[in-house]
Structure formats: C-alpha cells, structure tokens
Design an enzyme around this catalytic site. Structure first.
Site, PDB file in Angstrom:
ATOM      1  N   GLY A  70       4.122  -4.610  -3.135  1.00  0.00           N
ATOM      2  CA  GLY A  70       2.884  -4.483  -3.898  1.00  0.00           C
ATOM      3  C   GLY A  70       2.531  -5.722  -4.692  1.00  0.00           C
ATOM      4  O   GLY A  70       1.379  -5.891  -5.113  1.00  0.00           O
ATOM      5  N   CYS A 101       5.989   3.783   3.275  1.00  0.00           N
ATOM      6  CA  CYS A 101       5.485   2.984   2.158  1.00  0.00           C
ATOM      7  C   CYS A 101       3.974   3.039   2.182  1.00  0.00           C
ATOM      8  O   CYS A 101       3.338   2.684   3.190  1.00  0.00           O
ATOM      9  CB  CYS A 101       5.969   1.540   2.293  1.00  0.00           C
ATOM     10  SG  CYS A 101       5.268   0.395   1.069  1.00  0.00           S
ATOM     11  N   ASN A 102       3.371   3.478   1.080  1.00  0.00           N
ATOM     12  CA  ASN A 102       1.913   3.534   0.979  1.00  0.00           C
ATOM     13  C   ASN A 102       1.299   2.152   1.066  1.00  0.00           C
ATOM     14  O   ASN A 102       0.280   1.947   1.730  1.00  0.00           O
ATOM     15  CB  ASN A 102       1.509   4.199  -0.345  1.00  0.00           C
ATOM     16  CG  ASN A 102       1.765   5.681  -0.380  1.00  0.00           C
ATOM     17  OD1 ASN A 102       0.885   6.485  -0.144  1.00  0.00           O
ATOM     18  ND2 ASN A 102       2.997   6.056  -0.677  1.00  0.00           N
ATOM     19  N   THR A 103       1.903   1.183   0.383  1.00  0.00           N
ATOM     20  CA  THR A 103       1.327  -0.155   0.329  1.00  0.00           C
ATOM     21  C   THR A 103       1.240  -0.769   1.720  1.00  0.00           C
ATOM     22  O   THR A 103       0.217  -1.355   2.096  1.00  0.00           O
ATOM     23  CB  THR A 103       2.165  -1.055  -0.599  1.00  0.00           C
ATOM     24  OG1 THR A 103       2.191  -0.472  -1.911  1.00  0.00           O
ATOM     25  CG2 THR A 103       1.579  -2.452  -0.687  1.00  0.00           C
ATOM     26  N   CYS A 215       3.735   6.477  -4.008  1.00  0.00           N
ATOM     27  CA  CYS A 215       4.743   5.489  -3.668  1.00  0.00           C
ATOM     28  C   CYS A 215       6.002   6.268  -3.357  1.00  0.00           C
ATOM     29  O   CYS A 215       6.378   7.181  -4.124  1.00  0.00           O
ATOM     30  CB  CYS A 215       4.990   4.514  -4.822  1.00  0.00           C
ATOM     31  SG  CYS A 215       6.410   3.407  -4.582  1.00  0.00           S
ATOM     32  N   THR A 216       6.648   5.955  -2.240  1.00  0.00           N
ATOM     33  CA  THR A 216       7.797   6.763  -1.829  1.00  0.00           C
ATOM     34  C   THR A 216       8.995   6.619  -2.750  1.00  0.00           C
ATOM     35  O   THR A 216       9.927   7.433  -2.694  1.00  0.00           O
ATOM     36  CB  THR A 216       8.204   6.423  -0.385  1.00  0.00           C
ATOM     37  OG1 THR A 216       8.433   5.015  -0.268  1.00  0.00           O
ATOM     38  CG2 THR A 216       7.118   6.856   0.587  1.00  0.00           C
ATOM     39  N   HIS A 217       8.990   5.625  -3.629  1.00  0.00           N
ATOM     40  CA  HIS A 217      10.050   5.527  -4.632  1.00  0.00           C
ATOM     41  C   HIS A 217       9.958   6.663  -5.660  1.00  0.00           C
ATOM     42  O   HIS A 217      10.977   7.106  -6.190  1.00  0.00           O
ATOM     43  CB  HIS A 217       9.949   4.199  -5.396  1.00  0.00           C
ATOM     44  CG  HIS A 217      10.511   3.023  -4.668  1.00  0.00           C
ATOM     45  ND1 HIS A 217       9.854   2.401  -3.641  1.00  0.00           N
ATOM     46  CD2 HIS A 217      11.675   2.342  -4.835  1.00  0.00           C
ATOM     47  CE1 HIS A 217      10.579   1.390  -3.210  1.00  0.00           C
ATOM     48  NE2 HIS A 217      11.687   1.337  -3.904  1.00  0.00           N
TER      49      HIS A 217
END
Length: 300
Positions: A70, A101-103, A215-217
């Site tokens: 990001g 991952c969204n980004t 966000c996958t985190h």
C-alpha cells in the site's frame, strides 16, 4: 458483536469466470492452490481455503521484501507483483491463484490474468454486503491507503452504497501492527484503538454498525478490535466468501485430507513455522525464500 462472514459479490466480480480448470478436467486429482500476499495477512484467507479444500496441495507466499504494498506507487507495485507472481507460478505450477490482498486485487488482477492462463481469485472490499446488512446505514471501510485511493473502491461505493453513508478509513499502521503481533512482538492496545477509532461515526442520531475489513491482515486482529471498539459493530471478513469461490471454480474436495506439509515461501525473511501452524492449523514444511525474486528497493 462477532465478526461476520457475508457472501460478497465484490469478491466474485474480480474473480475469474466459471470455466473449466485443469483439475475440473481431471476428476479425482487434488489441485495445487497458491495464496499470495505481501505479508502474513493473507493467512486469514489461507486458513479458510484450507478448510474448503483440505485435500489440496497448498502453498502460501508473501512478498515481505516489498511489504507494505500500500505504500508503493501503482506503477512500482504492478511491476513488482508481476515479477514475483511470475516466479512463483514457474516454481509452484498452481492450478489456481488466490490474491489475498485488497491492494493488489484492485489494481493488478487484469494484468496478472493477461500474463497467465490460470484462474485468479481476488479480494476486494465487501461494500455491497456491508451496506445490505447495515441497519443504521452507516458503514466504514477499514483499509490500507492504497485500497482507499483506488478508483475501483470508489466505484464500489457509488454502485453499492444503497443509501448508506460509507466512510473510507485509511490506516497507515494497522497492517504493520498485525505483522508485529503475529510475529510475537508486543503491540499496545492504544495503537490499535487509535487506528480503528475513525471507523466509529455517530451523527444525526445514527452510528456506525458495520465495518468492512478491507485488508486481509485485519481479521487476524479482530478479537482485539472487538474488545477495543467503543461500541459493538459487525466486522465483515471476506475470507469465507473467497474460499467458497475457490470451490465454485475447482469443485469441492475430491480426496482425503492431504497430509503433505504446507509450503511457505517468502522473498526476504523465512516464515516462523510455529506461528503459521497456530493460525492455519496445518503442519508446514521448512520455510523457503524465493531465490529467483530479485531484491526490492523502494524508490525514494
């Protein structure tokens, strides 16, 4: 309030079409599935995929040398993702790739599909199901700055807000805090609380009741989010919907659970196997570092 797993059309809108795959044309053959992220966040998706296809040969890969994506410009991230994914596909020979991952997904999926004749499943903010579920019509999207600034994200809000007030909340630090927490480093509650605080909006007699974890985190910290939140909300984790999409594309399990250890691949520091096992509930092989991935130096 417990976090929710709500089917997301936003997940499927960036996924490959429902066409036959190598495994679909060879019934009874367990697939190889590659799950990719810039760090450990994709493990939240990986564990759901592992539940959905316990027979699969599973590989988790992280480009930790370039974490966090990001913080990169779009051009730099596209080039880097293309390079690393090319190397991983050559090494792993997967039947399907999950971009956890969204980004990455909101920017790089079209170019990845153009480069490889494989099904890719992406991860994008679950704005539609969040707005459908919200009773107060106040929804927040907690994301990295890269996902918040993406035109694709703004388009999802325009298309699916359905009368909701949608707050896009960029967090510069939360993915890094999740990485630290998973590594066993101390992370103060105050730091997490400060990052999620802008999600909670109370105005005009209405307050936020639904937060999209974009966000996958972030699902890796959801227990702490719930404890630190100023009031209960529904936290939407897209991982179960992604796992369902995997079975749509390549079918349900076709064999007994695979007993081979999960492959772990990074580009800088080897994973800590014990911590991965604690998250995904699978034994793991000796961690590998992708030797063919060139070193990464962020542009100044």
């Amino acid at each position: 309030m417990a976090h929710a797993a709500i089917e997301s059309s936003a997940v499927t809108s960036l996924a490959a079409p429902l066409t036959a795959t190598a495994t679909a044309s060879h019934p009874g053959v367990a697939p190889t599935i590659l799950v990719f992220d810039s760090g450990v966040g994709g493990l939240s998706v990986f564990r759901e995929v592992a539940k959905a296809r316990p027979d699969a040969r599973l590989v988790y890969a992280a480009d930790d040398a370039a974490f966090p994506y990001g913080a990169l410009t779009d051009d730099v991230m596209l080039e880097r993702v293309g390079h690393v994914v090319d190397r991983l596909i050559a090494d792993v020979s997967p039947d399907l790739v999950v971009i956890a991952c969204n980004t990455i997904s909101t920017l790089a999926l079209p170019s990845l599909r153009a480069r490889h004749a494989l099904p890719f499943i992406g991860t994008v903010p679950a704005i539609k199901p969040a707005c459908m579920a919200s009773r107060t019509k106040r929804v927040s999207v907690l994301a990295t700055p890269g996902t918040v600034r993406r035109d694709y994200t703004a388009g999802l809000v325009r298309e699916f807000a359905q009368g909701c007030d949608v707050a896009l909340v960029p967090s510069d630090r939360l993915a890094g805090l999740a990485e630290a927490a998973i590594s066993g480093d101390p992370v103060d509650d105050e730091d997490i609380a400060a990052e999620i605080a802008p999600c909670f909006v109370s105005a005009g007699g209405r307050r936020t009741d639904t937060v999209v974890l974009a966000c996958t985190h972030y699902p890796l910290l959801v227990d702490r989010f719930e404890r630190l939140a100023p009031w209960p909300v529904t936290w939407i984790d897209p991982a179960p919907a992604i796992a369902r999409r995997v079975t749509q594309l390549i079918g349900p399990a076709v064999a007994p659970p695979d007993t081979a250890p999960v492959r772990l691949i990074s580009t800088l520091r080897p994973f800590e196997p014990e911590r991965v096992t604690a998250i995904v509930g699978r034994t793991v092989a000796d961690p590998e570092v992708l030797a063919s991935a060139r070193p990464f130096a962020s542009p100044s």
